[in-house]
Design a protein around this motif. Structure first.
Motif, PDB file in Angstrom:
ATOM      1  N   PRO A  60       0.853  -1.310  -0.067  1.00  0.00           N
ATOM      2  CA  PRO A  60       0.113  -0.184  -0.100  1.00  0.00           C
ATOM      3  C   PRO A  60       1.003   1.210   0.161  1.00  0.00           C
ATOM      4  N   ALA A  61       2.032   1.185   0.550  1.00  0.00           N
ATOM      5  CA  ALA A  61       2.937   2.250   0.736  1.00  0.00           C
ATOM      6  C   ALA A  61       3.230   2.763  -0.745  1.00  0.00           C
ATOM      7  N   THR A  62       3.685   1.678  -1.535  1.00  0.00           N
ATOM      8  CA  THR A  62       4.372   1.876  -2.897  1.00  0.00           C
ATOM      9  C   THR A  62       3.026   2.763  -3.735  1.00  0.00           C
ATOM     10  N   LEU A  63       1.815   2.097  -3.538  1.00  0.00           N
ATOM     11  CA  LEU A  63       0.639   2.550  -4.370  1.00  0.00           C
ATOM     12  C   LEU A  63       0.289   4.116  -3.961  1.00  0.00           C
ATOM     13  N   GLY A  64       0.755   4.346  -2.755  1.00  0.00           N
ATOM     14  CA  GLY A  64       0.536   5.700  -2.259  1.00  0.00           C
ATOM     15  C   GLY A  64       1.481   6.852  -2.864  1.00  0.00           C
ATOM     16  N   LEU A  65       2.615   6.322  -3.382  1.00  0.00           N
ATOM     17  CA  LEU A  65       3.752   7.395  -4.125  1.00  0.00           C
ATOM     18  C   LEU A  65       3.267   7.801  -5.341  1.00  0.00           C
ATOM     19  N   ASP A  66       3.781   9.149  -5.821  1.00  0.00           N
ATOM     20  CA  ASP A  66       3.465   9.738  -6.924  1.00  0.00           C
ATOM     21  C   ASP A  66       4.257   8.972  -8.250  1.00  0.00           C
ATOM     22  N   SER A  85      13.836   1.246  -6.663  1.00  0.00           N
ATOM     23  CA  SER A  85      14.239   1.433  -5.335  1.00  0.00           C
ATOM     24  C   SER A  85      13.347   1.813  -4.267  1.00  0.00           C
ATOM     25  N   ARG A  86      12.307   2.166  -4.884  1.00  0.00           N
ATOM     26  CA  ARG A  86      10.882   2.371  -3.978  1.00  0.00           C
ATOM     27  C   ARG A  86       9.639   1.403  -4.135  1.00  0.00           C
ATOM     28  N   ILE A  87       9.944   0.363  -4.800  1.00  0.00           N
ATOM     29  CA  ILE A  87       8.735  -0.432  -5.233  1.00  0.00           C
ATOM     30  C   ILE A  87       8.874  -1.705  -4.109  1.00  0.00           C
ATOM     31  N   SER A  88       8.009  -1.781  -3.361  1.00  0.00           N
ATOM     32  CA  SER A  88       8.107  -2.836  -2.404  1.00  0.00           C
ATOM     33  C   SER A  88       7.005  -4.123  -2.830  1.00  0.00           C
ATOM     34  N   GLY A  89       7.567  -5.203  -3.024  1.00  0.00           N
ATOM     35  CA  GLY A  89       6.760  -6.322  -3.572  1.00  0.00           C
ATOM     36  C   GLY A  89       6.869  -7.279  -2.495  1.00  0.00           C
ATOM     37  N   SER A  90       6.402  -8.577  -2.849  1.00  0.00           N
ATOM     38  CA  SER A  90       6.623  -9.704  -1.861  1.00  0.00           C
ATOM     39  C   SER A  90       7.556 -10.757  -2.509  1.00  0.00           C
ATOM     40  N   GLY A  91       8.179 -10.536  -3.597  1.00  0.00           N
ATOM     41  CA  GLY A  91       8.846 -11.364  -4.470  1.00  0.00           C
ATOM     42  C   GLY A  91      10.235 -12.012  -3.938  1.00  0.00           C
ATOM     43  N   PRO A  92      10.928 -13.026  -4.556  1.00  0.00           N
ATOM     44  CA  PRO A  92      12.023 -13.732  -3.763  1.00  0.00           C
ATOM     45  C   PRO A  92      13.140 -12.787  -3.681  1.00  0.00           C
ATOM     46  N   PHE A  93      13.272 -11.529  -4.548  1.00  0.00           N
ATOM     47  CA  PHE A  93      14.536 -10.758  -4.451  1.00  0.00           C
ATOM     48  C   PHE A  93      13.888  -9.183  -4.285  1.00  0.00           C
ATOM     49  N   VAL A  94      14.532  -8.551  -3.628  1.00  0.00           N
ATOM     50  CA  VAL A  94      14.410  -7.095  -3.525  1.00  0.00           C
ATOM     51  C   VAL A  94      15.753  -6.362  -4.172  1.00  0.00           C
ATOM     52  N   PHE A  95      15.331  -4.996  -4.151  1.00  0.00           N
ATOM     53  CA  PHE A  95      16.311  -4.135  -4.694  1.00  0.00           C
ATOM     54  C   PHE A  95      17.329  -4.181  -3.953  1.00  0.00           C
ATOM     55  N   GLU A  96      18.574  -3.885  -4.296  1.00  0.00           N
ATOM     56  CA  GLU A  96      19.756  -3.511  -3.466  1.00  0.00           C
ATOM     57  C   GLU A  96      20.558  -2.528  -3.959  1.00  0.00           C
ATOM     58  N   SER A  97      20.854  -2.280  -5.110  1.00  0.00           N
ATOM     59  CA  SER A  97      21.555  -1.210  -5.740  1.00  0.00           C
ATOM     60  C   SER A  97      21.347  -1.036  -7.051  1.00  0.00           C
ATOM     61  N   GLU A  98      21.717   0.158  -7.694  1.00  0.00           N
ATOM     62  CA  GLU A  98      21.444   0.453  -9.045  1.00  0.00           C
ATOM     63  C   GLU A  98      22.332   1.585  -9.502  1.00  0.00           C
ATOM     64  N   LYS A  99      23.067   1.241 -10.865  1.00  0.00           N
ATOM     65  CA  LYS A  99      23.917   2.118 -11.318  1.00  0.00           C
ATOM     66  C   LYS A  99      23.138   2.671 -12.785  1.00  0.00           C
TER      67      LYS A  99
END
Length: 563
Positions: free
Chosen positions: A210-216, A224-238
């Protein structure tokens, strides 16, 4: 830094042509992880594949825990918003970050439980009940409960106007969701839609907190700001170079049929970008990457001979590759002319000249492995003489330069497409030669992304080389007035699409699907079909990976023997 080029996005089957069983089989395949992520800095790669490929096959073995898999995609992404994940570059990454209510199992061909432990529909396919699996959480720690599911379903059905997010096209007719119990959600549609449950298995229906759905808009576009329930999560990005995903250690809610029911075996997945198609096979052979999407046919044999793998999963969740026909210029308004173009394509010659054994010649707008597929190959046989006769009857006469004209206008057509398919431009170069023999001039702008940006929304650009995800059936991509496939809404076809949505599984629905395919391919010829969708991957010899029915790599069950 080694910067290996780049191509772009768009939603190309298996090793044994025309064999439906193989197209649906999920095969464990190996890929080598030769060295860690610090050893390279690529940029850009290509799309996902499906079932089984034509190269080396290895025994399944015992999964190895740990390690990093380096995956090369085509084009860097700057918008990760869930409902826009209709391109491989997005879907292939978000598949590991976002879970869905249901899962379409490519081995069985069944829709099975995932975050919904149970699901059902009423007889009219206007009401659906989902029982939510207990104990699931988003990566931000909030529970994935019935209220969170309702919030996501509302965003799919209505869009999020405040964030400028449009509704999901596969959720047409969505009226409401209601939390009927702490673990249960009821969905109501305005009209019957038997494809609705299948649509909930799409990456574009991935659930976020729900917090992600509330973003602009900018927030929901940032991985980096997407929170899902998947087996992997964001760590870093170039930016424009790489994305790093880290294993979620407490993951324990894979689809019902997944071999791995727990956390991923891999510690990390590093997504690099490799836009230059000529560098992809070499990146695998040299150990720079463990998996790369988008091999060109000329590289397949050499890569397989070197001990690496060529994997060609079939896209049963997609249409076949086609030239979608637009009638805005008036030149293709007559269905006889469209039928002539269909008969003027020598598909076997395209396969022999441009493609490889990883590709199957299309026999319908659906791929051979898709539910409801009807084989129209006999009626699609190359027949230039019949094509000429149809054009003659339509009043297009051959001019001094060999190109037909009518009322002072040349039968000169333009094709647009993205460069996402490595074979799309040479295929249309061959079609250009074939159509010239029947008096039609083709201006080949395939794989020209600059031209595509203005041509895709232009109904006067006659042909759009494409393939599309069809979780909601063929209707959502061909039916709307503003569809970008054909820019044409055909009332007779729309009646068929509505009848299909209202029909449950069984003979009646199969009959309607057959009518749709005959209308799109033969009678109205809005879809000039070419080859079944397949994504051809290159992989090292020592890593195992499966693919979804949408050709996305399943990193949750992947492992590398060198880890």
């Amino acid at each position: 830094m080694l910067y290996l080029n780049q191509t772009d996005p768009h939603p190309g089957p298996g090793a044994t042509p025309d064999t439906g069983a193989l197209l649906r089989r999920r095969t464990a395949l190996k890929i080598a992880a030769a060295f860690a992520a610090a050893a390279l800095a690529l940029t850009g790669c290509q799309q996902a594949a499906s079932d089984q490929g034509p190269g080396t096959r290895v025994a399944a073995g015992t999964p190895v825990e740990g390690g990093t898999l380096i995956y090369a995609e085509v084009t860097p992404i700057n918008n990760w918003q869930t409902q826009s994940a209709r391109f491989y570059e997005k879907a292939n990454v978000l598949n590991s970050v976002l879970d869905r209510l249901t899962y379409f199992d490519p081995e069985s061909g069944d829709l099975v439980p995932w975050l919904a432990s149970e699901f059902s529909a009423n007889a009219e396919h206007t009401e659906f009940i989902f029982t939510i699996r207990p104990g699931v959480t988003f990566s931000d720690g909030t529970p994935l409960d019935a209220a969170a599911v309702k919030a996501n379903l509302d965003s799919f059905g209505f869009g999020i106007p405040a964030a400028q997010i449009q509704p999901n096209v596969d959720f047409a007719g969505y009226t409401s969701s209601e939390v009927t119990a702490p673990d249960q959600v009821k969905v109501t549609l305005a009209a019957p839609n038997s494809n609705f449950l299948r649509a909930t298995s799409s990456v574009t229906a991935g659930l976020v907190s729900p917090a992600t759905l509330g973003l602009d808009a900018a927030g929901q576009s940032a991985l980096s700001r997407i929170s899902g329930s998947g087996p992997f999560v964001f760590e870093s990005e170039k930016p424009d170079e790489e994305v790093v995903l880290a294993k979620r250690g407490d993951y324990a809610w894979a689809p019902e049929t997944a071999d791995n029911q727990g956390a991923a075996y891999l510690d990390r997945v590093v997504i690099k970008y490799l836009p230059e198609v000529a560098h992809r096979a070499g990146a695998v052979q040299s150990g720079q990457v463990d998996l790369v999407r988008g091999l060109q046919p000329a590289d397949e044999a050499a890569l397989a001979a070197s001990g690496s793998q060529v994997l060609a999963p079939a896209g049963t969740d997609l249409t076949s590759n086609m030239a979608a026909v637009r009638t805005g210029s008036g030149r293709l308004a007559d269905p006889q002319v469209r039928r002539a173009l269909q008969l003027g394509i020598d598909r076997q010659s395209i396969k022999d000249t441009v493609l490889s054994d990883s590709y199957t010649i299309a026999a319908s707008v659906l791929n051979h492995g898709a539910p409801g597929f009807v084989d129209l190959s006999a009626e699609l046989a190359y027949d230039p003489e019949q094509a000429k006769a149809l054009l003659d009857d339509a009043g297009w006469t051959v001019g001094a330069d060999g190109i037909r004209d009518k009322d002072g206008e040349k039968l000169a057509l333009t094709v647009t497409s993205s460069n996402n398919s490595v074979v799309i431009k040479p295929a249309f170069e061959l079609i250009e030669q074939q159509w010239r023999q029947i008096g039609v001039q083709l201006k080949n702008r395939a794989a020209d992304n600059t031209f595509l940006a203005t041509a895709m929304p232009d109904p006067a650009v006659e042909l759009f080389g494409t393939r599309q995800f069809i979780y909601g059936g063929l209707g959502p991509i061909f039916e709307p007035d503003n569809n970008t496939m054909t820019h044409t809404s055909d009332p007779a076809l729309n009646k068929l699409f509505a009848a299909e949505r209202a029909a449950g599984p069984g003979p009646d629905r199969d009959r309607i699907l057959a009518e749709e395919q005959r209308a799109l391919v033969l009678e109205q010829a809005y879809s000039l079909v070419l080859w079944d969708e397949v994504q051809v991957y290159g992989a090292g010899p020592d890593t195992h990976i499966d693919f979804t029915s949408g050709t996305a790599p399943i990193f949750q069950g992947a492992w590398t023997a060198g880890s």
